[in-house]
Scaffold this active site. Structure first.
Site, short mmCIF file in Angstrom:
data_model
loop_
_atom_site.label_atom_id
_atom_site.label_comp_id
_atom_site.label_asym_id
_atom_site.label_seq_id
_atom_site.Cartn_x
_atom_site.Cartn_y
_atom_site.Cartn_z
NE ARG A 60 6.41 -6.17 -38.44
CZ ARG A 60 5.70 -6.61 -37.41
NH1 ARG A 60 4.86 -7.62 -37.58
NH2 ARG A 60 5.81 -6.06 -36.23
CE LYS A 79 16.13 3.76 -57.43
NZ LYS A 79 16.72 4.97 -58.01
CD GLU A 127 12.88 10.08 -66.93
OE1 GLU A 127 13.84 9.40 -67.31
OE2 GLU A 127 12.91 10.79 -65.88
CE LYS A 176 14.17 2.35 -63.98
NZ LYS A 176 13.20 3.20 -63.31
CD GLU A 234 20.40 4.36 -57.73
OE1 GLU A 234 20.42 5.54 -58.00
OE2 GLU A 234 19.52 3.80 -57.07
NE ARG A 287 18.23 1.45 -60.42
CZ ARG A 287 17.31 0.75 -59.80
NH1 ARG A 287 17.60 -0.41 -59.26
NH2 ARG A 287 16.08 1.18 -59.71
CG ASN A 313 21.10 10.47 -62.01
OD1 ASN A 313 19.90 10.53 -61.77
ND2 ASN A 313 22.01 11.17 -61.35
CG HIS A 353 17.59 12.38 -63.97
ND1 HIS A 353 17.54 11.87 -65.25
CD2 HIS A 353 16.38 12.08 -63.41
CE1 HIS A 353 16.38 11.27 -65.44
NE2 HIS A 353 15.66 11.38 -64.35
CG HIS A 406 17.11 16.03 -59.73
ND1 HIS A 406 17.98 14.98 -59.55
CD2 HIS A 406 15.92 15.46 -60.05
CE1 HIS A 406 17.33 13.84 -59.75
NE2 HIS A 406 16.09 14.10 -60.06
CG HIS A 444 11.29 14.18 -63.32
ND1 HIS A 444 12.41 14.51 -62.62
CD2 HIS A 444 11.55 13.00 -63.93
CE1 HIS A 444 13.32 13.56 -62.77
NE2 HIS A 444 12.83 12.63 -63.57
P1 NAD Z 1 2.00 12.18 -61.45
O1 NAD Z 1 1.68 10.85 -60.92
O2 NAD Z 1 2.29 13.27 -60.47
O3 NAD Z 1 0.83 12.64 -62.45
C1 NAD Z 1 0.91 13.91 -63.07
C2 NAD Z 1 -0.47 14.54 -63.18
O4 NAD Z 1 -1.20 13.92 -64.23
C3 NAD Z 1 -1.32 14.40 -61.93
O5 NAD Z 1 -2.03 15.59 -61.74
C4 NAD Z 1 -2.27 13.26 -62.29
O6 NAD Z 1 -3.50 13.39 -61.58
C5 NAD Z 1 -2.47 13.47 -63.76
N1 NAD Z 1 -2.74 12.26 -64.54
C6 NAD Z 1 -2.15 11.06 -64.39
N2 NAD Z 1 -2.55 10.24 -65.37
C7 NAD Z 1 -3.43 10.92 -66.15
C8 NAD Z 1 -4.19 10.59 -67.30
N3 NAD Z 1 -4.08 9.39 -67.88
N4 NAD Z 1 -5.04 11.52 -67.80
C9 NAD Z 1 -5.11 12.74 -67.22
N5 NAD Z 1 -4.42 13.12 -66.16
C10 NAD Z 1 -3.57 12.22 -65.61
O7 NAD Z 1 3.24 12.23 -62.41
P2 NAD Z 1 4.20 11.26 -63.18
O8 NAD Z 1 4.91 12.19 -64.06
O9 NAD Z 1 3.57 10.05 -63.70
O10 NAD Z 1 5.16 10.76 -62.03
C11 NAD Z 1 6.08 11.57 -61.36
C12 NAD Z 1 6.50 10.86 -60.08
O11 NAD Z 1 7.00 9.58 -60.41
C13 NAD Z 1 7.57 11.58 -59.32
O12 NAD Z 1 7.17 11.65 -57.97
C14 NAD Z 1 8.80 10.69 -59.45
O13 NAD Z 1 9.62 10.74 -58.32
C15 NAD Z 1 8.17 9.33 -59.65
N6 NAD Z 1 9.01 8.38 -60.40
C16 NAD Z 1 9.34 7.21 -59.80
C17 NAD Z 1 10.12 6.29 -60.47
C18 NAD Z 1 10.49 4.99 -59.83
O14 NAD Z 1 11.34 4.28 -60.35
N7 NAD Z 1 9.85 4.64 -58.73
C19 NAD Z 1 10.57 6.55 -61.77
C20 NAD Z 1 10.21 7.75 -62.35
C21 NAD Z 1 9.43 8.66 -61.65
ZN ZN Z 2 13.64 10.79 -64.14
#
Ligand code: NAD
Ligand code: ZN
Length: 348
Positions: free
Chosen positions: A112, A133, A175, A215, A225, A229, A233, A236, A240, A250
């Site tokens: 929990r 999030k 971003e 942000k 949101e 907020r 987007n 986006h 998407h 992304h």
């Molecule tokens: P990711 O975590 O999928 O990483 C992308 C790739 O890069 C993976 O294969 C990973 O193994 C590799 N990688 C990561 N760091 C590395 C490094 N330093 N050197 C070499 N390789 C590396 O991708 P991301 O783009 O960081 O994140 C995307 C995700 O984040 C999505 O699922 C999205 O929904 C989420 N997200 C969440 C929020 C939030 O507010 N919670 C905001 C933006 C995005």
């Molecule tokens: Zn985004």
């Protein structure tokens, strides 16, 4: 540099600098009886003999989007329980946004809720440093299962970015660019000048920090949101659809979506963006601009109509600019959007 969140309560620090992980982490771990680590396997492979050599028996997980599903989530939670995680343990999650989202969700539900620290390793993950999030994906769509759950801290050691593949740099930069644009035309001009011909990671820290602050300002104004907020987007709605159809990272899709938003802002509001200059800039950096020309508009419209942010049938909710300083959310008639995107294709 340390940034403190400014919520009403439950605040935390975002530590941003090179080579800070071990020292900063120690200041937190000593407050806990036990510490558990979840690490993206790509990161662990690269850094296990250097930056991460101080970590004993981490849970190494297949990172990236494939981690954001129920089955790896359950597997990881069973492993944490088997190794004796307690309510007063600390969970440290090291990886990109995907590992952070799923690891944060685990922290929110296991026993929990246990404290967790996110250590982002991608440029894009600066985005999740703030906002609280956490989520995993469902077969019905991305991020549909999750919780708002704040970390105890975010430790953003920029040294990790040195090993980031080019595709991921372009994605994260989408971003960073978005946050600069939402901050002010002056910051965006500065960022574009600093990255005129190439995106040099070493030039980015001031803009990463500004991005987190921008942000934070927006999120704190509107944590759940309902209003401003939604500006986050920006880009986006089309992104998407493009991301889903063409399977591009992304933030690269976001950059294409921003171009569409600027075109629409000019058309609807006479916002006066120099569209050709923006297109030339992103083309120069290797973004897949041709997708804006190739995209099948009917198909894009179909995906955009499913967007969970829409609240009126026959309209699509879209972030545009009223002028260069003023983002706004507007409902655009489906037919009008279709016509504008078709005209944009001709411009590319
Ligand atoms: P990711 O975590 O999928 O990483 C992308 C790739 O890069 C993976 O294969 C990973 O193994 C590799 N990688 C990561 N760091 C590395 C490094 N330093 N050197 C070499 N390789 C590396 O991708 P991301 O783009 O960081 O994140 C995307 C995700 O984040 C999505 O699922 C999205 O929904 C989420 N997200 C969440 C929020 C939030 O507010 N919670 C905001 C933006 C995005
Ligand atoms: Zn985004």
């Amino acid at each position: 540099m340390d940034i403190s969140t400014a919520y009403k309560d439950n605040n935390y620090k975002i530590h941003v600098d090179r080579n800070i992980l071990k020292n900063v982490l120690q200041t937190y771990t000593k407050q806990y009886e036990s510490v558990y680590y979840i690490i993206d396997e790509n990161i662990y492979d690269i850094y296990k003999d250097s930056k991460l050599s101080f970590i004993i028996s981490p849970l190494v997980v297949t990172g990236g989007e494939s981690f954001k599903y129920v089955s790896p989530l359950m597997h990881t939670m069973e492993a944490l329980l088997a190794s004796g995680i307690k309510r007063n343990s600390l969970l440290v999650v090291i990886g990109g946004g995907a590992t952070g989202d799923a690891g944060g969700f685990i922290a929110s539900i296991i026993l929990r809720g246990v404290d967790y620290i996110h250590v982002p390793t991608t440029l894009l993950a600066h985005d999740s440093a703030i906002g609280g999030k956490t989520a995993i994906n469902s077969e019905h769509g991305k991020n549909l299962i999750g919780a708002f759950y704040r970390p105890r801290a975010v430790i953003y050691d920029l040294e990790f970015l040195d090993s980031l593949p080019e595709d991921e740099v372009l994605s994260g930069f989408g971003e960073v660019f978005k946050h600069a644009m939402l901050h002010s035309p002056a910051l965006l001009d500065e960022l574009m000048a600093a990255t005129e011909n190439s995106i040099d990671i070493t030039a980015l820290p001031p803009y990463i920090i500004k991005g987190i602050e921008t942000k934070m300002k927006i999120v704190i104004e509107d944590e759940h949101e309902s209003g401003s907020r939604k500006f986050l987007n920006l880009g986006h709605t089309l992104a998407h659809a493009v991301e889903y159809k063409y399977k591009i990272p992304h933030g690269q899709a976001v950059m294409l979506g921003i171009i569409a938003a600027l075109y629409i802002s000019n058309e609807l509001n006479g916002a006066g963006f120099d569209l050709d200059a923006y297109i030339a800039y992103i083309r120069r950096h290797g973004y897949p601009v041709q997708l804006l020309k190739e995209m099948d508009i009917d198909e894009m419209m179909h995906f955009m109509q499913k967007d969970k942010k829409n609240h009126r049938s026959d309209y699509i909710s879209y972030v545009v600019f009223e002028d260069k300083n003023t983002p706004a959310v507007t409902d655009i008639k489906i037919e009008d959007l279709q016509n504008m995107l078709t005209a944009l294709k001709e411009r590319i």
